[in-house]
Write an enzyme that holds these catalytic residues in place. Structure first.
Site, PDB file in Angstrom:
ATOM      1  N   HIS A 106       0.831  -1.195   0.000  1.00 16.43           N
ATOM      2  CA  HIS A 106       0.000   0.000   0.000  1.00 16.43           C
ATOM      3  C   HIS A 106       0.872   1.254   0.000  1.00 16.43           C
ATOM      4  O   HIS A 106       2.020   1.229   0.466  1.00 16.43           O
ATOM      5  CB  HIS A 106      -0.932   0.009   1.212  1.00 16.43           C
ATOM      6  CG  HIS A 106      -1.826  -1.182   1.282  1.00 16.43           C
ATOM      7  ND1 HIS A 106      -2.631  -1.572   0.233  1.00 16.43           N
ATOM      8  CD2 HIS A 106      -2.050  -2.086   2.272  1.00 16.43           C
ATOM      9  CE1 HIS A 106      -3.298  -2.654   0.575  1.00 16.43           C
ATOM     10  NE2 HIS A 106      -2.963  -2.989   1.806  1.00 16.43           N
ATOM     11  N   GLU A 123      -2.825  -0.806   8.103  1.00 13.93           N
ATOM     12  CA  GLU A 123      -3.882  -1.730   8.484  1.00 13.93           C
ATOM     13  C   GLU A 123      -3.389  -2.787   9.475  1.00 13.93           C
ATOM     14  O   GLU A 123      -2.181  -2.914   9.730  1.00 13.93           O
ATOM     15  CB  GLU A 123      -4.480  -2.408   7.249  1.00 13.93           C
ATOM     16  CG  GLU A 123      -3.508  -3.245   6.448  1.00 13.93           C
ATOM     17  CD  GLU A 123      -4.105  -3.747   5.141  1.00 13.93           C
ATOM     18  OE1 GLU A 123      -5.103  -3.170   4.666  1.00 13.93           O
ATOM     19  OE2 GLU A 123      -3.567  -4.722   4.581  1.00 13.93           O
ATOM     20  N   HIS A 181       2.865  -7.795   1.587  1.00 16.14           N
ATOM     21  CA  HIS A 181       2.104  -8.772   2.354  1.00 16.14           C
ATOM     22  C   HIS A 181       1.073  -9.484   1.482  1.00 16.14           C
ATOM     23  O   HIS A 181       0.763  -9.037   0.372  1.00 16.14           O
ATOM     24  CB  HIS A 181       1.385  -8.096   3.531  1.00 16.14           C
ATOM     25  CG  HIS A 181       0.374  -7.069   3.114  1.00 16.14           C
ATOM     26  ND1 HIS A 181       0.708  -5.768   2.792  1.00 16.14           N
ATOM     27  CD2 HIS A 181      -0.974  -7.147   2.959  1.00 16.14           C
ATOM     28  CE1 HIS A 181      -0.391  -5.096   2.472  1.00 16.14           C
ATOM     29  NE2 HIS A 181      -1.420  -5.915   2.555  1.00 16.14           N
ATOM     30  N   ARG A 201      -0.783  -4.325  -6.614  1.00 18.31           N
ATOM     31  CA  ARG A 201      -0.512  -5.759  -6.702  1.00 18.31           C
ATOM     32  C   ARG A 201       0.849  -6.002  -7.351  1.00 18.31           C
ATOM     33  O   ARG A 201       1.176  -5.424  -8.385  1.00 18.31           O
ATOM     34  CB  ARG A 201      -1.595  -6.470  -7.534  1.00 18.31           C
ATOM     35  CG  ARG A 201      -2.986  -6.412  -6.950  1.00 18.31           C
ATOM     36  CD  ARG A 201      -3.936  -7.314  -7.737  1.00 18.31           C
ATOM     37  NE  ARG A 201      -5.321  -7.043  -7.391  1.00 18.31           N
ATOM     38  CZ  ARG A 201      -6.099  -6.184  -8.058  1.00 18.31           C
ATOM     39  NH1 ARG A 201      -5.633  -5.551  -9.116  1.00 18.31           N
ATOM     40  NH2 ARG A 201      -7.337  -5.972  -7.667  1.00 18.31           N
TER      41      ARG A 201
END
Length: 345
Positions: A106, A123, A181, A201
Protein backbone atom coordinates in the site's frame (compact mmCIF):
# COMPACT_ATOMS: atom_id res chain seq x y z
CA UNK A 1 -27.26 16.52 19.80
CA UNK A 2 -26.07 13.10 20.90
CA UNK A 3 -25.81 10.10 18.60
CA UNK A 4 -26.67 6.56 19.78
CA UNK A 5 -24.53 3.48 19.15
CA UNK A 6 -24.59 2.74 15.42
CA UNK A 7 -24.59 -0.66 13.73
CA UNK A 8 -24.36 -0.71 9.94
CA UNK A 9 -25.58 -2.92 7.10
CA UNK A 10 -22.69 -5.04 5.78
CA UNK A 11 -21.59 -4.18 2.23
CA UNK A 12 -20.59 -7.40 0.44
CA UNK A 13 -17.91 -7.42 -2.24
CA UNK A 14 -17.28 -10.43 -4.54
CA UNK A 15 -13.61 -11.33 -4.92
CA UNK A 16 -11.75 -13.91 -7.02
CA UNK A 17 -10.18 -15.31 -3.84
CA UNK A 18 -13.34 -15.20 -1.68
CA UNK A 19 -15.51 -17.96 -0.27
CA UNK A 20 -18.79 -18.53 1.59
CA UNK A 21 -17.73 -18.48 5.26
CA UNK A 22 -19.05 -14.98 5.92
CA UNK A 23 -22.52 -16.54 6.14
CA UNK A 24 -21.34 -18.01 9.45
CA UNK A 25 -20.55 -14.48 10.63
CA UNK A 26 -24.04 -13.07 10.19
CA UNK A 27 -23.92 -12.14 6.51
CA UNK A 28 -26.74 -12.94 4.08
CA UNK A 29 -24.86 -14.03 0.97
CA UNK A 30 -26.21 -14.16 -2.57
CA UNK A 31 -27.15 -17.63 -3.76
CA UNK A 32 -24.02 -17.92 -5.89
CA UNK A 33 -20.56 -16.44 -6.10
CA UNK A 34 -17.50 -15.96 -3.93
CA UNK A 35 -17.73 -13.16 -1.37
CA UNK A 36 -14.31 -12.03 -0.20
CA UNK A 37 -15.03 -8.86 1.74
CA UNK A 38 -17.73 -7.46 4.00
CA UNK A 39 -17.26 -3.70 4.53
CA UNK A 40 -18.86 -3.02 7.89
CA UNK A 41 -17.78 0.56 8.59
CA UNK A 42 -17.00 2.62 5.52
CA UNK A 43 -17.03 6.29 4.58
CA UNK A 44 -15.04 6.43 1.37
CA UNK A 45 -15.38 8.96 -1.49
CA UNK A 46 -18.53 8.63 -3.65
CA UNK A 47 -16.39 7.48 -6.58
CA UNK A 48 -15.83 4.13 -4.83
CA UNK A 49 -18.75 1.77 -5.42
CA UNK A 50 -20.16 0.29 -2.24
CA UNK A 51 -18.00 2.54 -0.08
CA UNK A 52 -20.57 4.16 2.22
CA UNK A 53 -22.14 2.45 5.24
CA UNK A 54 -25.86 2.69 6.04
CA UNK A 55 -27.21 2.51 9.61
CA UNK A 56 -29.00 -0.82 10.15
CA UNK A 57 -31.34 -0.08 13.06
CA UNK A 58 -32.43 2.42 15.68
CA UNK A 59 -33.68 5.99 15.26
CA UNK A 60 -31.13 6.73 12.51
CA UNK A 61 -31.81 3.61 10.41
CA UNK A 62 -31.32 4.28 6.71
CA UNK A 63 -28.95 7.22 7.19
CA UNK A 64 -25.45 6.94 5.77
CA UNK A 65 -22.32 7.47 7.80
CA UNK A 66 -21.39 10.25 5.38
CA UNK A 67 -24.70 12.03 6.02
CA UNK A 68 -24.22 11.86 9.78
CA UNK A 69 -20.67 13.18 9.46
CA UNK A 70 -21.77 16.03 7.21
CA UNK A 71 -24.73 17.05 9.38
CA UNK A 72 -22.94 17.05 12.76
CA UNK A 73 -19.25 16.16 12.62
CA UNK A 74 -18.51 17.17 16.26
CA UNK A 75 -21.25 14.84 17.59
CA UNK A 76 -19.86 11.96 15.57
CA UNK A 77 -16.12 12.61 15.69
CA UNK A 78 -15.51 14.85 18.71
CA UNK A 79 -11.91 16.06 18.45
CA UNK A 80 -11.06 13.47 15.81
CA UNK A 81 -10.22 15.00 12.41
CA UNK A 82 -11.60 13.52 9.21
CA UNK A 83 -9.33 11.31 7.14
CA UNK A 84 -7.26 12.54 4.21
CA UNK A 85 -10.08 11.18 2.03
CA UNK A 86 -12.53 13.54 3.78
CA UNK A 87 -14.48 10.79 5.53
CA UNK A 88 -14.51 8.83 8.78
CA UNK A 89 -10.87 7.92 9.59
CA UNK A 90 -11.31 4.15 9.81
CA UNK A 91 -12.45 1.38 7.48
CA UNK A 92 -13.45 -1.97 9.05
CA UNK A 93 -13.92 -5.21 7.09
CA UNK A 94 -14.16 -8.96 7.36
CA UNK A 95 -12.07 -10.86 4.77
CA UNK A 96 -12.69 -14.51 3.83
CA UNK A 97 -9.69 -15.94 1.97
CA UNK A 98 -10.77 -19.21 0.36
CA UNK A 99 -7.72 -18.79 -1.89
CA UNK A 100 -4.55 -16.72 -1.56
CA UNK A 101 -4.84 -12.95 -1.93
CA UNK A 102 -2.45 -11.13 -4.21
CA UNK A 103 1.02 -10.21 -2.98
CA UNK A 104 0.66 -6.46 -2.54
CA UNK A 105 1.76 -3.24 -0.92
CA UNK A 106 0.00 0.00 0.00
CA UNK A 107 1.16 3.59 -0.63
CA UNK A 108 3.57 5.10 1.87
CA UNK A 109 3.47 8.81 2.89
CA UNK A 110 6.04 10.05 0.32
CA UNK A 111 4.21 8.31 -2.54
CA UNK A 112 0.81 9.60 -1.41
CA UNK A 113 2.16 13.14 -1.03
CA UNK A 114 3.40 13.17 -4.62
CA UNK A 115 0.38 11.44 -6.20
CA UNK A 116 -2.92 13.30 -5.67
CA UNK A 117 -5.87 10.99 -5.09
CA UNK A 118 -3.64 8.31 -3.54
CA UNK A 119 -3.83 7.77 0.22
CA UNK A 120 -1.73 6.03 2.85
CA UNK A 121 -3.13 2.70 3.98
CA UNK A 122 -2.02 1.36 7.37
CA UNK A 123 -3.88 -1.73 8.48
CA UNK A 124 -4.04 -4.65 10.90
CA UNK A 125 -5.59 -8.12 10.71
CA UNK A 126 -7.14 -10.01 13.61
CA UNK A 127 -7.44 -13.73 12.82
CA UNK A 128 -10.97 -15.01 13.44
CA UNK A 129 -10.55 -18.40 11.74
CA UNK A 130 -7.56 -20.25 10.33
CA UNK A 131 -7.41 -23.74 8.88
CA UNK A 132 -4.54 -25.88 10.23
CA UNK A 133 -1.25 -24.88 8.60
CA UNK A 134 -2.64 -21.74 6.96
CA UNK A 135 -0.47 -18.67 6.87
CA UNK A 136 -0.03 -15.04 5.94
CA UNK A 137 2.93 -13.42 4.22
CA UNK A 138 4.34 -10.35 5.93
CA UNK A 139 7.54 -8.65 4.86
CA UNK A 140 10.58 -9.53 2.77
CA UNK A 141 13.59 -11.48 4.02
CA UNK A 142 16.21 -9.03 5.24
CA UNK A 143 18.91 -10.06 2.74
CA UNK A 144 16.67 -9.51 -0.30
CA UNK A 145 17.42 -6.38 -2.34
CA UNK A 146 15.00 -4.70 -4.78
CA UNK A 147 17.00 -6.17 -7.68
CA UNK A 148 16.79 -9.68 -6.20
CA UNK A 149 13.07 -9.20 -5.54
CA UNK A 150 12.36 -8.31 -9.18
CA UNK A 151 14.55 -11.15 -10.47
CA UNK A 152 12.63 -13.61 -8.29
CA UNK A 153 9.30 -12.15 -9.40
CA UNK A 154 10.10 -12.53 -13.08
CA UNK A 155 11.49 -16.05 -12.66
CA UNK A 156 8.47 -17.33 -10.71
CA UNK A 157 10.28 -17.61 -7.36
CA UNK A 158 8.75 -14.64 -5.52
CA UNK A 159 7.55 -16.67 -2.52
CA UNK A 160 11.18 -17.39 -1.66
CA UNK A 161 11.57 -13.68 -0.87
CA UNK A 162 8.58 -13.40 1.46
CA UNK A 163 8.35 -14.11 5.18
CA UNK A 164 5.68 -16.78 5.68
CA UNK A 165 4.00 -16.86 9.12
CA UNK A 166 1.58 -19.59 10.17
CA UNK A 167 -1.37 -18.11 12.06
CA UNK A 168 -4.17 -19.23 14.33
CA UNK A 169 -7.29 -17.55 15.77
CA UNK A 170 -6.39 -14.74 18.14
CA UNK A 171 -3.29 -13.59 16.26
CA UNK A 172 -3.04 -9.92 15.27
CA UNK A 173 -0.84 -8.85 12.36
CA UNK A 174 0.23 -5.22 11.96
CA UNK A 175 0.71 -4.02 8.37
CA UNK A 176 2.08 -0.49 7.98
CA UNK A 177 2.13 1.09 4.54
CA UNK A 178 5.11 -0.03 2.50
CA UNK A 179 5.18 -3.58 3.93
CA UNK A 180 4.77 -6.28 1.28
CA UNK A 181 2.10 -8.77 2.35
CA UNK A 182 -0.57 -11.29 1.39
CA UNK A 183 -3.41 -13.05 3.19
CA UNK A 184 -3.11 -16.78 2.71
CA UNK A 185 -5.77 -19.32 1.81
CA UNK A 186 -7.89 -20.64 4.67
CA UNK A 187 -7.68 -17.53 6.85
CA UNK A 188 -10.63 -15.32 7.82
CA UNK A 189 -9.76 -11.99 9.43
CA UNK A 190 -11.20 -8.77 10.76
CA UNK A 191 -9.35 -5.85 9.23
CA UNK A 192 -8.98 -2.33 10.61
CA UNK A 193 -7.34 0.21 8.32
CA UNK A 194 -7.00 3.83 7.46
CA UNK A 195 -9.64 4.58 4.80
CA UNK A 196 -7.92 4.03 1.49
CA UNK A 197 -8.84 1.64 -1.29
CA UNK A 198 -5.45 1.92 -3.02
CA UNK A 199 -3.62 -1.40 -3.41
CA UNK A 200 -0.62 -2.11 -5.64
CA UNK A 201 -0.51 -5.76 -6.70
CA UNK A 202 2.90 -7.31 -7.26
CA UNK A 203 1.88 -10.88 -8.03
CA UNK A 204 -1.54 -12.54 -8.25
CA UNK A 205 -0.64 -16.23 -8.17
CA UNK A 206 -0.69 -16.34 -11.99
CA UNK A 207 -4.44 -15.76 -12.16
CA UNK A 208 -3.91 -13.58 -15.25
CA UNK A 209 -7.23 -11.84 -14.67
CA UNK A 210 -7.52 -8.65 -16.79
CA UNK A 211 -9.76 -7.20 -14.08
CA UNK A 212 -6.92 -7.57 -11.57
CA UNK A 213 -3.94 -5.78 -13.13
CA UNK A 214 -0.49 -5.67 -11.56
CA UNK A 215 1.16 -2.43 -10.42
CA UNK A 216 4.82 -3.41 -10.15
CA UNK A 217 6.34 0.00 -10.81
CA UNK A 218 4.10 1.73 -8.26
CA UNK A 219 4.66 -1.04 -5.71
CA UNK A 220 8.45 -0.81 -5.99
CA UNK A 221 8.21 2.93 -5.35
CA UNK A 222 6.59 2.23 -1.96
CA UNK A 223 8.01 -1.10 -0.81
CA UNK A 224 10.33 -1.33 2.18
CA UNK A 225 13.37 -3.61 2.14
CA UNK A 226 15.90 -4.73 4.74
CA UNK A 227 16.01 -2.86 8.03
CA UNK A 228 13.53 -0.26 6.75
CA UNK A 229 10.81 -2.83 7.47
CA UNK A 230 11.48 -2.70 11.22
CA UNK A 231 9.81 0.18 13.07
CA UNK A 232 10.42 -1.19 16.55
CA UNK A 233 6.92 -2.61 17.01
CA UNK A 234 5.95 -6.29 16.85
CA UNK A 235 4.76 -7.60 13.50
CA UNK A 236 2.54 -10.27 15.06
CA UNK A 237 0.92 -10.49 18.50
CA UNK A 238 -0.13 -13.93 19.76
CA UNK A 239 -3.13 -13.86 22.08
CA UNK A 240 -1.69 -16.47 24.44
CA UNK A 241 1.38 -14.30 24.94
CA UNK A 242 -0.50 -11.23 26.15
CA UNK A 243 -1.40 -11.14 29.85
CA UNK A 244 -4.87 -9.66 30.41
CA UNK A 245 -5.88 -6.77 32.59
CA UNK A 246 -8.77 -8.03 34.73
CA UNK A 247 -11.49 -6.18 36.61
CA UNK A 248 -15.00 -7.17 37.72
CA UNK A 249 -15.63 -9.93 35.21
CA UNK A 250 -13.89 -8.22 32.27
CA UNK A 251 -10.53 -9.10 30.67
CA UNK A 252 -8.73 -6.73 28.28
CA UNK A 253 -5.68 -7.48 26.14
CA UNK A 254 -3.85 -4.90 24.00
CA UNK A 255 -3.30 -6.55 20.61
CA UNK A 256 -1.99 -3.75 18.46
CA UNK A 257 -0.89 -0.13 18.71
CA UNK A 258 -0.31 2.06 15.65
CA UNK A 259 -0.19 5.80 15.11
CA UNK A 260 -3.70 5.62 13.65
CA UNK A 261 -5.53 3.24 15.99
CA UNK A 262 -5.21 0.75 18.83
CA UNK A 263 -6.92 -2.64 19.04
CA UNK A 264 -7.87 -4.34 22.32
CA UNK A 265 -9.59 -7.68 22.79
CA UNK A 266 -12.28 -7.42 25.47
CA UNK A 267 -13.65 -10.59 27.06
CA UNK A 268 -16.86 -10.21 29.06
CA UNK A 269 -16.91 -13.01 31.61
CA UNK A 270 -20.18 -12.00 33.22
CA UNK A 271 -19.22 -8.35 33.67
CA UNK A 272 -19.99 -5.13 31.73
CA UNK A 273 -17.52 -2.92 29.91
CA UNK A 274 -17.99 0.81 30.25
CA UNK A 275 -16.53 2.89 27.45
CA UNK A 276 -15.05 5.95 29.07
CA UNK A 277 -16.46 9.31 28.05
CA UNK A 278 -13.82 10.58 25.65
CA UNK A 279 -13.61 13.16 22.92
CA UNK A 280 -13.17 10.56 20.20
CA UNK A 281 -15.38 7.74 18.88
CA UNK A 282 -14.77 4.03 19.51
CA UNK A 283 -15.42 1.09 17.17
CA UNK A 284 -16.44 -2.38 18.42
CA UNK A 285 -16.40 -5.67 16.49
CA UNK A 286 -18.00 -8.79 17.97
CA UNK A 287 -15.78 -11.88 18.03
CA UNK A 288 -17.73 -14.26 20.29
CA UNK A 289 -21.21 -14.65 21.74
CA UNK A 290 -23.93 -12.04 22.10
CA UNK A 291 -23.72 -8.61 23.70
CA UNK A 292 -25.56 -5.28 23.62
CA UNK A 293 -24.26 -1.70 23.41
CA UNK A 294 -26.43 0.76 25.34
CA UNK A 295 -26.24 4.43 26.31
CA UNK A 296 -27.59 6.58 29.13
CA UNK A 297 -30.66 7.53 27.06
CA UNK A 298 -31.74 3.89 26.77
CA UNK A 299 -30.78 3.54 23.10
CA UNK A 300 -29.11 0.29 22.11
CA UNK A 301 -27.96 -1.99 19.33
CA UNK A 302 -26.73 -5.56 19.31
CA UNK A 303 -23.06 -6.56 19.18
CA UNK A 304 -23.15 -10.19 18.20
CA UNK A 305 -20.38 -12.31 16.68
CA UNK A 306 -19.44 -10.54 13.43
CA UNK A 307 -21.24 -7.25 14.14
CA UNK A 308 -19.48 -3.88 13.98
CA UNK A 309 -20.75 -0.97 16.09
CA UNK A 310 -19.59 2.65 16.07
CA UNK A 311 -19.87 4.46 19.39
CA UNK A 312 -19.93 8.18 18.46
CA UNK A 313 -18.03 10.75 20.50
CA UNK A 314 -21.30 12.26 21.78
CA UNK A 315 -22.88 8.95 22.84
CA UNK A 316 -23.66 9.38 26.57
CA UNK A 317 -22.18 6.82 28.99
CA UNK A 318 -21.96 3.89 26.53
CA UNK A 319 -21.67 0.40 27.97
CA UNK A 320 -21.31 -3.10 26.56
CA UNK A 321 -23.00 -5.88 28.47
CA UNK A 322 -23.68 -9.57 27.76
CA UNK A 323 -26.88 -10.27 25.83
CA UNK A 324 -27.79 -12.80 28.51
CA UNK A 325 -26.97 -11.73 32.04
CA UNK A 326 -23.88 -13.46 33.35
CA UNK A 327 -22.98 -15.01 29.97
CA UNK A 328 -19.67 -14.67 28.12
CA UNK A 329 -19.03 -12.51 25.05
CA UNK A 330 -15.99 -11.06 23.30
CA UNK A 331 -15.26 -8.15 21.00
CA UNK A 332 -12.49 -6.01 19.56
CA UNK A 333 -12.32 -2.43 20.77
CA UNK A 334 -10.70 -0.05 18.26
CA UNK A 335 -9.81 3.42 19.50
CA UNK A 336 -8.68 6.30 17.34
CA UNK A 337 -6.32 8.87 18.88
CA UNK A 338 -7.00 12.48 17.93
CA UNK A 339 -3.25 13.11 17.79
CA UNK A 340 -0.64 10.70 16.46
CA UNK A 341 1.62 9.41 19.26
CA UNK A 342 4.64 10.34 17.16
CA UNK A 343 3.73 14.02 17.37
CA UNK A 344 3.73 14.04 21.17
CA UNK A 345 6.76 15.35 23.06
Amino acid sequence: MTIPPLRFQPILHPRAWGGRRLAEWGRTLPSEGSIGESWDLADLPPSIKGGTSVVADGPLAGRTLAELRSSDAPALLGRLPVAATGGFPLLVKLLDARADLSVQVHPDPPYAASHPGTFVKNEAWYVLEAQPGSAIYRGIHSEVTPKMFLESLHSGRLLECLVRIEVRPGDCIRLPSGICHALGAGVLVAEAQTPSDTTFRVWDWDRNDPNRPLHIEQAMSCMRFGSAQDDGRPAVSRIDGIPPMESEGVQIRRLCATDDFTIDLVDLQGGCHGIRSTEEPTVLLGTEGHSVVTDADGRSTRLDRGDTVLVPASCPDPEVKPGIKGSRAGFLRIDLPAVSPRTLA
